[in-house]
Design a protein around this motif. Structure first.
Motif, PDB file in Angstrom:
ATOM      1  N   SER A 511       0.805  -1.220   0.000  1.00 53.19           N
ATOM      2  CA  SER A 511       0.000   0.000   0.000  1.00 53.19           C
ATOM      3  C   SER A 511       0.838   1.271   0.000  1.00 53.19           C
ATOM      4  CB  SER A 511      -0.943   0.003   1.206  1.00 53.19           C
ATOM      5  OG  SER A 511      -0.196  -0.131   2.413  1.00 53.19           O
ATOM      6  N   SER A 514       3.852   1.221  -5.518  1.00 51.74           N
ATOM      7  CA  SER A 514       3.092   1.088  -6.754  1.00 51.74           C
ATOM      8  C   SER A 514       3.771   0.007  -7.598  1.00 51.74           C
ATOM      9  CB  SER A 514       3.041   2.413  -7.519  1.00 51.74           C
ATOM     10  OG  SER A 514       4.354   2.848  -7.845  1.00 51.74           O
ATOM     11  N   LYS A 573      -3.041  -5.193  -4.578  1.00 45.49           N
ATOM     12  CA  LYS A 573      -2.436  -4.228  -3.664  1.00 45.49           C
ATOM     13  C   LYS A 573      -2.689  -4.712  -2.233  1.00 45.49           C
ATOM     14  CE  LYS A 573      -2.822   0.653  -2.319  1.00 45.49           C
ATOM     15  NZ  LYS A 573      -3.498   1.935  -2.649  1.00 45.49           N
TER      16      LYS A 573
END
Length: 731
Positions: A511, A514, A573
């Motif tokens: 988190s 990316s 993610k």
């Protein structure tokens, strides 16, 4: 809602390999510099600075050709080479030229003027072979396609018109030595070459209009001429077939002629030589005969094929008139044995021309199309072709080759495309559910990616190019009036191209991070489109960064228009896990409340990864946890003392005071050896407040600037070996 539905539809529709593109590679023929001057010197004195067709067709500057086009590996380098008859020729002396274009590593065919065949008459039919067994390819051509009274003349050196002896060109390594095949026989109809007797040299096997039926010619290396062998073959055929009734035998069936034997189709009818007409009357004979022969068994098997008259409507007639026609089969290979419907019975599929009885009506009329003839004597054309098989573009020479990789079996291809003003699209016939279905070539592109329209096929003749590349068949296209336009066309099966490949196989991230994806196999001219969830990025970028979970795939359109999709991947993610909480259990283990631990002692990673560990030395122990590839922050430090009293020798001590302290610490120690002592102060997270400060007994250290809390004082020697440690509290 409409917008979302549209995006989803686009995602689904492009997520597949699409397209059957036809690719054209042009400019394949290369003429040497000064070719016009060379032609002037070598074609009997014709003085044309700018060569033209020489047959009254096409502008000056063109180089024309005729039916004598071959594809063969002449120099035995594994690459097929091309031969073209070259116009202008010397029509006065009938000295004609045929050039051999050697294929180079770039796929171009370069004319080698050392190996230009020069002889009398049109060099239409014939072929290559090693006739003297020296490992070099030789060439022969035949004069079967000549008509009129000249065909009955005896050979003489002064012959200047239609019929000339069949010629052979022996490759001497620098050029050709020319000789005649048989000056006594000027009626060779068709030939092929094979090493029939197995001695390493090829023979020329020929059919004859008469007096022989089939002949086999062998080269005499000493006398340097050809002589006949296997003479009993002619006798055997003449016993079975009367030449006064049966005529014009031809080796015109594909994949049937080799060293083991051959197959022919010829006409049979006593009506073909009536009314004092010339010997070749294509309308008057009744049927075809298909016959095959085996050199070892000396056995002839024959079948009668149908030849009914057919009413061909005006829409298919070359002369735009309804009339009755009969089908004719050319001496070139135009017939193919195929089990079209896979019922265990082969049919003969042939493309060619229909002719009407112009000897009766006095009018020459033609039509072109396809025939399917059963070995049971039945005409099966309507069973396997629509519209009776009529096709104006079929012309004389049809071809059978697997040109459509997505279709079943071989495809039948007309010998001409866009000819005589009847359309410009290329077409072929593929087998669909046991029948031939007509297909048009509408999507053609240049090798550079440029889209070509169908006018590219105007006035195009065709020959086959087997195994063009990667087991892909192709076609060579050329214009009779300008062979400079010669090109290669093949169907690009888009399933051959590789799908887009990502730069990683790890498609998850944390988190606080990316994920950047890059397509690694992008070629020049490719266009990329990214699809993720219900969104898309069509800006043709090779990489893209993602910050949220999503399903992703990428489509690539190459320079030739093929579209293929990558695998669909799931990007995930993950959250950062909480730091572990450390405690000590009843067995004196340090226990973490998390899994996937990485342990540290005094800030240095150690090998332990278990849920709990038992230290063997004093120090500050910390841990992190890694879950789904995401690592937590480091835990609070746990100071672990293995024994309550430091393990020092008798008389040795290390003391600090006061403890707790609000600032200064007094340091006193005694060690048995005169060791240099170094002090480090470490907080409970393993961070050093003081690092390796040399200190003497009776000295002080100041902790006023550090925060309140628990600290560990580590005592080490000059080599960094831990002597002892103590806990101190800063108030």
């Amino acid at each position: 809602m409409k917008k979302i539905i549209l995006i989803l539809f686009l995602s689904i529709s492009v997520h597949k390999v699409t397209g059957q593109k036809w690719i054209v590679k042009d400019s394949i023929l290369v003429f040497p510099d000064g070719f016009a001057s060379w032609l002037k010197r070598n074609n009997g004195g014709v003085d044309l600075y700018n060569p033209g067709p020489g047959n009254g067709q096409g502008p000056q500057g063109n180089i024309g050709t005729n039916q004598g086009v071959d594809l063969y590996d002449f120099n035995k380098d594994g690459l097929p080479d091309l031969t073209f008859q070259l116009f202008p020729s010397n029509n006065i002396t009938r000295e004609y030229l045929k050039g051999i274009f050697i294929q180079n590593k770039n796929g171009q065919f370069v004319l080698d003027t050392n190996y230009v065949i020069k002889a009398k008459g049109d060099m239409w039919l014939g072929g290559f072979g090693d006739f003297n067994g020296d490992g070099l390819n030789d060439y022969h051509y035949i004069t079967g396609n000549y008509h009129g009274l000249d065909s009955n003349r005896k050979y003489s050196p002064e012959m200047v018109n239609d019929n000339w002896p069949d010629r052979v060109f022996i490759n001497n390594g620098k050029g050709f030595d020319t000789l005649s095949l048989d000056i006594e026989n000027l009626t060779i109809e068709s030939t092929y070459t094979a090493d029939v007797d197995g001695d390493g040299a090829d023979e020329i096997i020929a059919t004859d209009r008469g007096p022989d039926f089939v002949l086999v010619y062998k080269y005499d290396k000493i006398k340097k001429n050809f002589y006949k062998i296997y003479k009993d073959i002619s006798e055997l055929w003449l016993q079975k077939f009367d030449l006064s009734i049966f005529g014009n035998p031809r080796f015109n069936i594909a994949n049937s002629n080799d060293a083991n034997g051959f197959a022919i189709i010829f006409t049979d009818s006593s009506n073909s030589k009536v009314l004092n007409q010339p010997h070749w009357q294509p309308f008057n004979f009744r049927t075809f005969t298909y016959a095959k022969y085996n050199f070892k068994t000396k056995k002839i098997d024959s079948y009668s094929l149908n030849r009914d008259s057919i009413l061909i409507p005006v829409s298919y007639s070359r002369e735009d008139a309804d009339d009755y026609y009969k089908f004719n089969i050319h001496e070139k290979i135009t017939a193919y044995k195929i089990d079209i419907d896979k019922n265990g019975e082969e049919e003969i599929v042939v493309g060619g021309f229909y002719m009407n009885d112009y000897y009766v009506k006095g009018i020459s009329r033609y039509a072109y199309g396809w025939k399917v003839l059963g070995l049971n004597g039945k005409d099966l054309t309507n069973q396997f072709f629509k519209d009776g098989g009529f096709d104006k573009n079929t012309e004389l020479f049809a071809h059978g080759i697997d040109i459509d990789k997505t279709a079943d079996g071989i495809e039948m291809i007309p010998g001409s495309w866009g000819n005589r003003g009847w359309g410009e699209l290329g077409n072929y016939y593929k087998i669909v559910n046991g029948k031939f279905e007509k297909n048009y070539i509408r999507d053609i592109r240049h090798l550079s990616g440029k889209i070509l329209d169908s006018s590219y096929f105007k006035n195009i003749e065709i020959i086959m190019y087997p195994n063009y590349q990667k087991n892909r068949n192709a076609l060579v296209m050329y214009d009779f009036n300008n062979v400079k336009k010669a090109s290669i066309i093949y169907q690009l099966d888009c399933t051959d191209i590789s799908k887009p490949t990502f730069n990683t196989s790890k498609f998850s991230f944390c988190s606080n991070d990316s994920l950047k994806l890059t397509i690694t196999n992008v070629n020049k001219g490719d266009t990329l489109k990214w699809y993720f969830g219900t969104k898309s990025d069509l800006t043709n970028v090779a990489n893209k960064t993602f910050t949220d979970s999503s399903k992703v795939y990428v489509t690539r359109t190459d320079s030739l228009g093929c579209i293929i999709s990558s695998d669909t991947i799931q990007i995930k993610k993950y959250s950062i896990p909480s730091s572990p909480s450390l405690s000590r259990d009843a067995d004196n283990n340090i226990v973490s409340n998390s899994i996937g631990n990485i342990w540290y002692k005094d800030g240095v990673k150690i090998a332990d990864t278990a849920h709990k560990i038992k230290p063997t030395s004093n120090g500050i122990y910390t841990a992190t946890t890694t879950q789904n590839g995401c690592t937590s922050s480091i835990s609070q430090g746990y100071y672990y003392i293995t024994n309550a009293v430091s393990n020092l020798s008798n008389g040795e001590f290390f003391k600090i005071s006061p403890n707790p302290t609000s600032g200064e610490l007094n340091i006193n120690y005694r060690f048995s050896s005169n060791k240099d002592v170094y002090i480090s102060v470490v907080d409970m997270n393993g961070r050093h407040v003081i690092v390796n400060r040399k200190i003497n007994s009776g000295s002080k250290i100041n902790l006023e600037s550090v925060s309140k809390g628990n600290y560990i004082i580590q005592v080490k020697d000059k080599n960094g070996k831990l002597i002892t440690s103590q806990k101190v509290v800063k108030e």
